[in-house]
Design a protein around this motif. Structure first.
Motif, mmCIF file in Angstrom:
data_model
loop_
_atom_site.group_PDB
_atom_site.id
_atom_site.type_symbol
_atom_site.label_atom_id
_atom_site.label_comp_id
_atom_site.label_asym_id
_atom_site.label_seq_id
_atom_site.Cartn_x
_atom_site.Cartn_y
_atom_site.Cartn_z
ATOM 1 N N TRP A 417 0.813 -1.220 0.000
ATOM 2 C CA TRP A 417 0.000 0.000 0.000
ATOM 3 C C TRP A 417 0.846 1.269 0.000
ATOM 4 C CZ3 TRP A 417 -4.073 -1.854 -1.761
ATOM 5 C CH2 TRP A 417 -4.658 -3.024 -1.263
ATOM 6 N N GLN A 421 0.818 4.176 -2.967
ATOM 7 C CA GLN A 421 0.461 5.573 -2.753
ATOM 8 C C GLN A 421 1.261 6.511 -3.657
ATOM 9 O OE1 GLN A 421 -1.972 6.681 -0.098
ATOM 10 N NE2 GLN A 421 -1.917 8.235 -1.711
ATOM 11 N N TYR A 441 -9.610 4.735 -3.863
ATOM 12 C CA TYR A 441 -10.436 4.099 -2.824
ATOM 13 C C TYR A 441 -9.753 2.829 -2.324
ATOM 14 C CZ TYR A 441 -13.593 0.592 -1.063
ATOM 15 O OH TYR A 441 -14.125 -0.425 -0.312
ATOM 16 N N ASN A 444 -6.491 3.548 -0.216
ATOM 17 C CA ASN A 444 -6.783 4.127 1.095
ATOM 18 C C ASN A 444 -7.524 3.141 1.990
ATOM 19 O OD1 ASN A 444 -6.069 7.208 1.418
ATOM 20 N ND2 ASN A 444 -6.614 6.879 -0.732
ATOM 21 N N ASN A 449 -7.319 4.128 5.773
ATOM 22 C CA ASN A 449 -7.788 5.519 5.768
ATOM 23 C C ASN A 449 -9.230 5.550 5.258
ATOM 24 O OD1 ASN A 449 -5.201 6.291 6.556
ATOM 25 N ND2 ASN A 449 -4.525 6.595 4.433
ATOM 26 N N ALA A 452 -10.733 8.909 3.916
ATOM 27 C CA ALA A 452 -10.231 9.260 2.584
ATOM 28 C C ALA A 452 -10.807 8.321 1.529
ATOM 29 C CB ALA A 452 -8.702 9.211 2.566
ATOM 30 N N ALA A 453 -10.911 7.026 1.866
ATOM 31 C CA ALA A 453 -11.485 6.060 0.935
ATOM 32 C C ALA A 453 -12.922 6.444 0.586
ATOM 33 C CB ALA A 453 -11.436 4.658 1.533
#
Length: 587
Positions: A417, A421, A441, A444, A449, A452-453
């Motif tokens: 992940w 990013q 999506y 995150n 997160n 944020a997603a």
């Protein structure tokens, strides 16, 4: 003396007027005889009464605005109606056998056939005078030879007709040699579409799009009947990426010329280039009804079918195109996609891709597709080869969004992940496509997160509520943030409208996530797998239920199916190690 003007102008007067003038003269002579007294009698010579001679059409351009000038003006105007009107005048005035009529017929026929080939009309016999300068220009143009106009010429056609030699020319250096003549032609006749249209072609093919647009616009402003100028404008728009504007322009044009196949061809190409598959498909089919062997449109049809997931249907046009050019790059790429996406035959797809890369090792699209297929393979050697290709693409300097997207998908598949990013941020800054928002999506969500997603999923859903991937991501994000009632309403609404299949399977899985009892959860998971036995999320969820129950036999059953679909999934690999003895040597 008052009678002398009548006498001097008698050949140009109607018969009756001339007769009266002659009679007046006789009276004058009679009176003079009487005044002279009985002198010698004067013998008079009778003057015959004549009808005016019939008008003879001039054979060359005159200065009096006669029929020859009208014909020339119509031909020089250069639009289909004006040229056809010139041909009609030549026919109706019986000028077709004169030198002037024959050469203007020849020029008119040539312009219609070369510039407006879609015009359906009966043309006269092409029979130009062999020694005429226009004949020489036309004959040389047929051979691809440009005939510059003499520097002292004031003849518009001498400046524009030579460009017919360059109608199919694409070399800028040759095309630009015609600019001085065409510029002079514009000065001689500002009412003609020919010079600005030809200049538009020169600038378009030389990559000077601003000047091309100006000249095509000028031709179209002179006459809306010059549809090739509008086609030129549309091509300039396409080259600049203004596909929507080009489609609007062509759609308006096709309503004015509903039987014009040149316009319909360009509109079909614009739909295709705009990836508007639903409109492109019938437009391409109409072209192929007229010409079933048109290779360009056969390949376009196959591509449209592949993009729409109609892999079996794409086989027929691809087989037909193979008889035309089996080495075509797009043909090979579409074959690869059919094998990979339609038949799940990775090795066959890679064979087609390697054929492309042998011809062009730097073909980025083929390289990216090959790397993706290799990295999805179960064989370690394939995965290593795929990642080697990806690293080469990333190391080439300033990687394209296509390469960055592949790197992102690979990182997501590995659940790396933090690595994901970095790639994601670059893509969001460069383009922020719907796929980028979906990936945002996913990343995150993987990072935990959830707020944020949800933000990215909501943006995707609001951009296009009909996009099911966006709706599923949004519902998942709602569930993750505790908004279960809102998620439930969306799920039930969609389940009620779906006939069944893969999509319905996904919504059953989502509903299982908001259930509270284990049995109701399992019922939804079973419904999900009934609709799509390959639903990886449902398989993992069923495995985890039996794993918690310590029901090893059923847990292994679902774990095997999940590993078959995603052997590289990090979560499944951890479970694989735990169940190694029960799984046996299969994995």
């Amino acid at each position: 003396m008052s009678a002398l003007p009548c006498l001097g102008g008698r050949a140009a007067l109607p018969g009756l007027v001339f007769f009266l003038c002659a009679a007046g003269l006789l009276l004058v002579f009679s009176a003079l005889s009487s005044c002279a007294g009985g002198g010698e009698t004067i013998q008079e010579t009778p003057i015959p009464v004549q009808n005016p001679a019939p008008e003879t059409p001039p054979a060359v351009r005159g200065n009096g605005g006669g029929i020859a000038d009208e014909i020339r003006k119509l031909v020089e105007e250069g639009t289909p109606p004006s040229i056809l009107r010139a041909l009609d005048l030549i026919r109706s005035r019986d000028l077709g056998s004169s030198e002037y009529g024959r050469i203007m017929n020849a020029v008119s026929i040539t312009l219609i056939q070369k510039i407006y080939p879609d015009i359906q009309t009966v043309l006269p016999l092409f029979d130009p005078p062999q020694t005429h300068v226009y004949t020489r220009i036309i004959r040389e143009a047929e051979r691809g030879n440009y005939t510059p106009a003499p520097s002292s010429s004031q003849d518009y056609l001498e400046y524009v007709l030579p460009f017919l030699a360059f109608l199919n020319e694409n070399r800028p250096e040759r095309l630009m040699s015609a600019v001085p003549d065409l510029t002079r032609a514009k000065e001689l006749n500002r009412e003609s579409v020919l010079a600005p249209f030809f200049l538009g072609l020169i600038y378009e093919r030389s990559g000077r799009m601003d000047e091309a647009e100006a000249e095509f616009t000028r031709a179209y402003e002179i006459s809306r009947e010059c549809y090739p100028a509008v086609l030129g404008l549309a091509r300039v728009m396409v080259a600049r990426g203004n596909l929507a504007d080009a489609i609007r322009l062509l759609s308006d044009l096709v309503t004015r010329y509903p039987d014009n196949m040149t316009i319909k061809r360009q509109l079909a190409i614009a739909y295709y280039q705009n990836r508007d598959w639903s409109r492109a498909e019938p437009a391409v089919a109409e072209i192929l009804q007229r010409d079933p062997r048109d290779g360009q449109f056969i390949l376009m049809r196959a591509h449209i079918m592949v993009e729409q997931g109609q892999f079996l249907q794409a086989q027929a046009p691809l087989d037909l195109y193979a008889t035309i050019d089996s080495n075509n790059r797009l043909y090979l790429f579409l074959r690869a996609r059919v094998q990979a996406e339609g038949y799940r035959n990775r090795d066959s797809a890679l064979n087609y891709l390697r054929s492309i890369l042998r011809s062009d090792p730097n073909d980025e699209e083929a390289s990216v597709y090959a790397a993706r297929l290799l990295m999805e393979s179960h064989r370690p050697e394939d995965q290593s080869e795929g990642r080697a290709i990806l690293q080469r693409l990333l190391g080439a300097g300033n990687p394209s969004p296509l390469v960055m997207d592949l790197a992102l998908q690979d990182a997501i598949r590995r659940e790396a992940w933090q690595e994901s990013q970095g790639y994601l941020d670059t893509l969001l800054n460069e383009r922020r496509s719907s796929q980028d928002l979906l990936n945002a999506y996913t990343v995150n969500h993987g990072l935990g997160n959830n707020a944020a997603a949800l933000s990215f999923a909501r943006e995707l859903y609001e951009r296009d509520p009909s996009n099911e991937d966006g709706a599923i991501a949004y519902i998942s994000a709602l569930i993750d943030t505790g908004r279960r009632d809102e998620a439930s309403r969306m799920i039930e609404s969609r389940l009620a409208s779906l006939p069944g299949g893969t999509l319905k399977s996904k919504y059953y899985y989502l509903r299982s996530r908001i259930r509270t009892g284990e049995e109701s959860i399992m019922n939804d998971l079973r419904s999900s797998l009934f609709e799509d036995p390959r639903n990886l999320d449902a398989l993992i969820a069923m495995f985890e239920i039996y794993h918690r129950r310590r029901d090893e036999r059923r847990a292994v059953y679902y774990l095997k199916q999940a590993l078959a679909l995603a052997p590289d999934n990090p979560l499944l690999q951890r479970y694989q190690n735990e169940y190694a003895s029960a799984l046996g040597s299969t994995f």
